[in-house]
Design a protein around this motif. Structure first.
Motif, mmCIF file in Angstrom:
data_model
loop_
_atom_site.group_PDB
_atom_site.id
_atom_site.type_symbol
_atom_site.label_atom_id
_atom_site.label_comp_id
_atom_site.label_asym_id
_atom_site.label_seq_id
_atom_site.Cartn_x
_atom_site.Cartn_y
_atom_site.Cartn_z
ATOM 1 N N GLY A 3 17.045 -15.587 -13.776
ATOM 2 C CA GLY A 3 17.488 -15.095 -12.474
ATOM 3 C C GLY A 3 18.152 -16.179 -11.650
ATOM 4 N N SER A 4 18.937 -15.767 -10.665
ATOM 5 C CA SER A 4 19.634 -16.717 -9.799
ATOM 6 C C SER A 4 18.650 -17.456 -8.903
ATOM 7 N N LEU A 5 19.075 -18.654 -8.486
ATOM 8 C CA LEU A 5 18.309 -19.399 -7.493
ATOM 9 C C LEU A 5 18.940 -19.176 -6.123
ATOM 10 N N TYR A 6 18.100 -19.097 -5.114
ATOM 11 C CA TYR A 6 18.597 -18.964 -3.749
ATOM 12 C C TYR A 6 17.871 -19.989 -2.883
ATOM 13 N N VAL A 7 18.232 -20.058 -1.612
ATOM 14 C CA VAL A 7 17.679 -21.082 -0.730
ATOM 15 C C VAL A 7 16.666 -20.457 0.220
ATOM 16 N N GLN B 189 28.973 -19.142 -16.509
ATOM 17 C CA GLN B 189 28.068 -20.184 -16.981
ATOM 18 C C GLN B 189 27.339 -20.768 -15.783
ATOM 19 N N ARG B 190 26.012 -20.841 -15.874
ATOM 20 C CA ARG B 190 25.242 -21.374 -14.762
ATOM 21 C C ARG B 190 24.421 -22.574 -15.209
ATOM 22 N N THR C 143 23.412 -21.693 -10.268
ATOM 23 C CA THR C 143 22.170 -22.147 -10.902
ATOM 24 C C THR C 143 21.295 -20.956 -11.252
ATOM 25 N N LYS C 144 20.432 -21.133 -12.258
ATOM 26 C CA LYS C 144 19.524 -20.072 -12.657
ATOM 27 C C LYS C 144 18.185 -20.642 -13.088
ATOM 28 N N CYS C 145 17.168 -19.783 -13.063
ATOM 29 C CA CYS C 145 15.806 -20.155 -13.447
ATOM 30 C C CYS C 145 15.700 -20.182 -14.977
ATOM 31 N N PHE D 284 17.597 -30.255 -15.517
ATOM 32 C CA PHE D 284 18.714 -29.304 -15.433
ATOM 33 C C PHE D 284 19.695 -29.569 -16.562
ATOM 34 N N THR D 285 20.357 -28.481 -17.005
ATOM 35 C CA THR D 285 21.355 -28.555 -18.071
ATOM 36 C C THR D 285 22.521 -27.648 -17.712
#
Length: 563
Positions: free
Chosen positions: A345-349, A524-525, A338-340, A538-539
Motif C-alpha cells: 500500500g501507499s505511504l502517506y504523511v 514503480q515505487r 513510496t509503498k509499504c 528502502f529499495t
C-alpha cells in the motif's frame, strides 16, 4: 541490411487469454514474417506494443511513447512495421502529426496487411492520409454508438451492463440459440442477491446510521474478516477502506434503483477522461427485486449523510476541500512514490503536535485506514529523515558525474538561446503585439456588424489579456540595458545549486516531485521496510534500470514505532 522496428496495439485488453493467442502477439509475429520476406532485420529492443489502450490515447500509451522517444535525436532503425495505419492511432490530427514526425526522422512506415509504404511526398498522398484518418475516426465513433445502442435496451431491462457489484452475483441467462458445440448461447446477464455480501451491506448502513464514521466502519469490518469488494487492480491491498464504505452508502441499487449512464468514460477527443453526466441524462430503472437495504434504514442513513454534508459545507463556507483538481502537487516529497513492504500500500504523511512543535511521519495507508488486520505494519518514519536518506542515495547512485555535466551543459545552452536575448525577444514581442492589434480591430468590426456576440467577446478578452502580458514584458525589456549572458557564471551557479540539491529538494517539494517523477519509471515505487529498533531500509529502481537502496537509522526509545 535495414534494421526495422515493430509497433502493435489492441484497444481492448484480453483478460484470461494466453500471450500466444493475444492479438498484439499475433501482430508482432506477422510483422516479423513480413520483415523476413523483405530481408530486413527485426531488433528485439525495438518491438513496441500497447495492449488494452484506445487509439485515441496518445499520452497514456507507454509503448507508443517509447517508440517516439527512440527516434530522437536520430532513429536507430530505418523501417517501422505495423498491421495497418489505425494501429498508430484513431484520432486524425494526432495520427497525421505522428506520421510526419516518423517520416521526418527518416523512418519508412510499412503496413503488412496491405504490403504498402506510407509516404507523404505529394499533395495527393497527404490528402489520402487525411481521408484514411477520417475513416478511422469515423469507425471509432460508430463503434461508440453501436456500444451505446446495445447497452440501452439492457439497462432498461435491468440487465448487467458492466462488471460485478458487491452484494450481488452475475448470473448468465441462456438463450434458445445453440453454438456449434451444441451449447446454449448466453442471452444476457442478470443480478442475483448474494445473501452473505448483502448482510455486510446492511451492517454498513446500520453502523453508519448509529453514528460510526467511514474509517471506523472499515476497520471494524476488516477486524471481523468480513468479505470485501475485489480491489482494482488486483495488486492493490485487499480489505475495506473508507472510500469503499462511502461508495456502498451512496449506491442507490441497494435501495432498488439501477442507474445507468451516470458517467461518460471519454471526452470528445476519445481520451480516457471520465466525467459526470447531468442527472437528467441518467437512465433510472426501478428494480425492487434487487433491494437489499430496507426503506427505513436507507432513509435513516441518507438523512445522516445529508446532515453531515450540510454541516461540512457550513464549516467551509460552501467549499468542497477534496482532492485538488488544479494539478497542484503534494506538499510532501515522496507521497505517491513510496509503498509499504508488507502490503504494497501507499505511504502517506501523518502529523502530530507535541506542545508547540508539530512533527511529520510517513505511515502505511492500509494499516491506519483499514486496520492492523489488513497490514500489521505500524511504522511511523520521520519524514525529514526519510527524505534526506533517499535523496542522498539517488544522488550517489543515479546522478553520476557524467550525467550532471551533460545536464549543466544543456541548461547553459538553453539559457544562452539567442532567440531569448533581449533584442531578439523584443522584436518577437513587438511583431506579436502588432498582430494582436490587427486582430482586435477586426473583431471590433465583427461585433459592430452584429456577429455572434458571446464568441466574439470571448476572443476579444483573450487577445486583450495577451496584449497586457506583452506590454508588461516589453516594459521590463525597455527599462534598461540587460547585462550580457555570462556562460561561465551560469555554469558556476548551476554547480552550486547541485551541491545542495538535497536541501533544495526538501525546501521546495512541489518542484522536486517533478524531478523525482522523471527519475522513477512509471508505476514503480520505492519500497520501504521496517527493520525494527528505529531502522528502515528502502529499495528503488530509477530510469534505465539503475537500482538504489539504503538504510535509515532513527532514534529508538523502546517503543514499537521506533521514534
Amino acid at each position: 541490411m535495414m534494421i526495422c522496428a515493430i509497433y502493435a496495439r489492441k484497444s481492448t485488453e484480453q483478460i484470461g487469454v494466453s500471450d500466444e493467442d493475444k492479438s498484439v502477439r499475433r501482430q508482432i509475429e506477422h510483422a516479423r514474417a513480413y520483415a523476413k520476406r523483405k530481408g530486413w532485420h527485426v531488433a528485439e529492443e525495438y518491438i513496441f506494443s500497447d495492449d488494452g489502450i484506445s487509439g485515441a490515447e496518445f499520452v497514456k500509451r507507454p509503448g507508443f511513447i517509447r517508440l517516439m522517444n527512440a527516434v530522437k535525436p536520430k532513429s536507430p532503425f530505418q523501417v517501422l512495421i505495423m498491421s495497418e495505419e489505425s494501429r498508430l492511432g484513431r484520432e486524425s490530427i494526432e495520427t497525421a502529426y505522428t506520421l510526419k514526425q516518423l517520416i521526418c526522422a527518416n523512418v519508412r512506415v510499412f503496413f503488412y496487411l496491405e504490403d504498402r509504404e506510407r509516404t507523404l511526398d505529394s499533395p495527393t498522398e497527404k490528402i489520402m492520409l487525411q481521408l484514411t484518418n477520417f475513416a478511422d475516426e469515423m469507425e471509432r465513433e460508430r463503434a461508440r454508438v453501436r456500444t451505446y445502442d446495445a447497452m440501452v435496451p439492457k439497462a432498461k431491462a435491468g440487465h448487467v451492463t458492466g462488471g460485478r457489484v458487491f452484494g450481488y452475483d452475475n448470473v448468465d441467462i441462456p438463450s434458445t440459440v445453440v453454438d456449434a458445440q451444441g451449447q446454449a448461447k448466453r442471452s444476457h446477464v442478470e443480478l442475483r442477491i448474494n445473501e452473505a455480501e448483502a448482510e455486510i451491506v446492511r451492517k454498513i448502513f446500520r453502523l453508519y446510521a448509529e453514528g460510526r464514521g467511514f474509517t471506523t466502519i472499515a476497520k471494524t469490518l476488516n477486524a471481523e474478516g468480513a468479505p470485501c469488494p475485489r480491489p482494482r487492480p488486483l495488486t492493490r491491498p485487499h480489505g475495506w477502506a473508507p472510500s469503499s464504505v462511502r461508495v456502498i452508502l451512496l449506491r442507490r441499487l441497494y435501495h432498488g434503483e439501477q442507474i445507468w449512464g451516470r458517467t461518460k468514460k471519454r471526452d470528445k477527443w476519445g481520451q480516457l477522461k471520465p466525467h459526470r453526466r447531468p442527472e437528467e441524462n441518467w437512465l433510472i430503472v426501478p428494480v425492487p427485486q434487487l433491494q437489499i437495504v430496507p426503506d427505513a434504514l436507507w432513509e435513516e442513513a441518507q438523512a445522516r449523510w445529508s446532515q453531515n454534508r450540510q454541516f461540512y459545507l457550513r464549516s467551509t463556507s460552501g467549499r468542497l476541500h477534496g482532492r485538488p483538481v488544479n494539478g497542484k502537487e503534494s506538499p510532501y516529497l515522496f507521497t505517491g512514490f513510496t509503498k509499504c513492504h508488507h502490503c504494497g500500500g501507499s505511504l502517506y504523511v501523518r502529523s502530530h503536535r507535541y506542545g508547540t512543535r508539530r512533527t511529520y511521519h510517513y505511515a502505511c495507508t492500509t494499516h491506519y485506514q483499514r486496520g492492523p488486520e489488513k497490514c500489521p505494519e505500524s511504522m511511523l518514519m520521520p519524514m525529514a529523515l526519510v527524505d534526506r536518506a533517499i535523496l542522498e542515495q539517488i544522488e550517489e547512485e543515479v546522478l553520476q558525474p557524467s550525467i550532471i555535466i551533460k545536464a549543466i551543459q544543456k541548461a547553459v545552452r538553453i539559457l544562452h538561446d539567442p532567440s531569448q536575448q533581449p533584442d531578439a525577444r523584443r522584436e518577437v514581442l513587438e511583431k506579436e503585439l502588432q498582430q494582436l492589434k490587427g486582430e482586435l480591430a477586426r473583431l471590433t468590426k465583427a461585433i459592430a456588424k452584429g456577429g455572434m456576440l458571446e464568441t466574439l467577446l470571448g476572443a476579444v478578452q483573450e487577445r486583450e489579456a495577451r496584449q497586457t502580458e506583452i506590454q508588461a514584458e516589453l516594459a521590463i525589456l525597455n527599462r534598461g540595458t540587460v547585462a550580457p549572458f555570462d556562460a561561465e557564471r551560469a555554469e558556476e551557479d548551476l554547480r552550486g545549486y547541485l551541491k545542495d540539491w538535497s536541501g533544495l529538494a526538501q525546501r521546495h517539494p512541489a518542484q522536486a516531485r517533478q524531478i523525482v517523477r522523471k527519475l522513477l519509471p512509471e508505476k514503480q515505487r520505492i519500497t520501504i521496510r521496517h527493520e525494527g529498533r528505529g531502522r528502515y531500509s528502502f529499495t528503488g529502481v530509477a530510469m534505465l534500470g539503475r537500482v538504489f537502496e539504503g538504510l535509515i537509522v532513527g532514534k529508538y526509545f523502546g517503543v514499537p514505532n521506533g521514534i
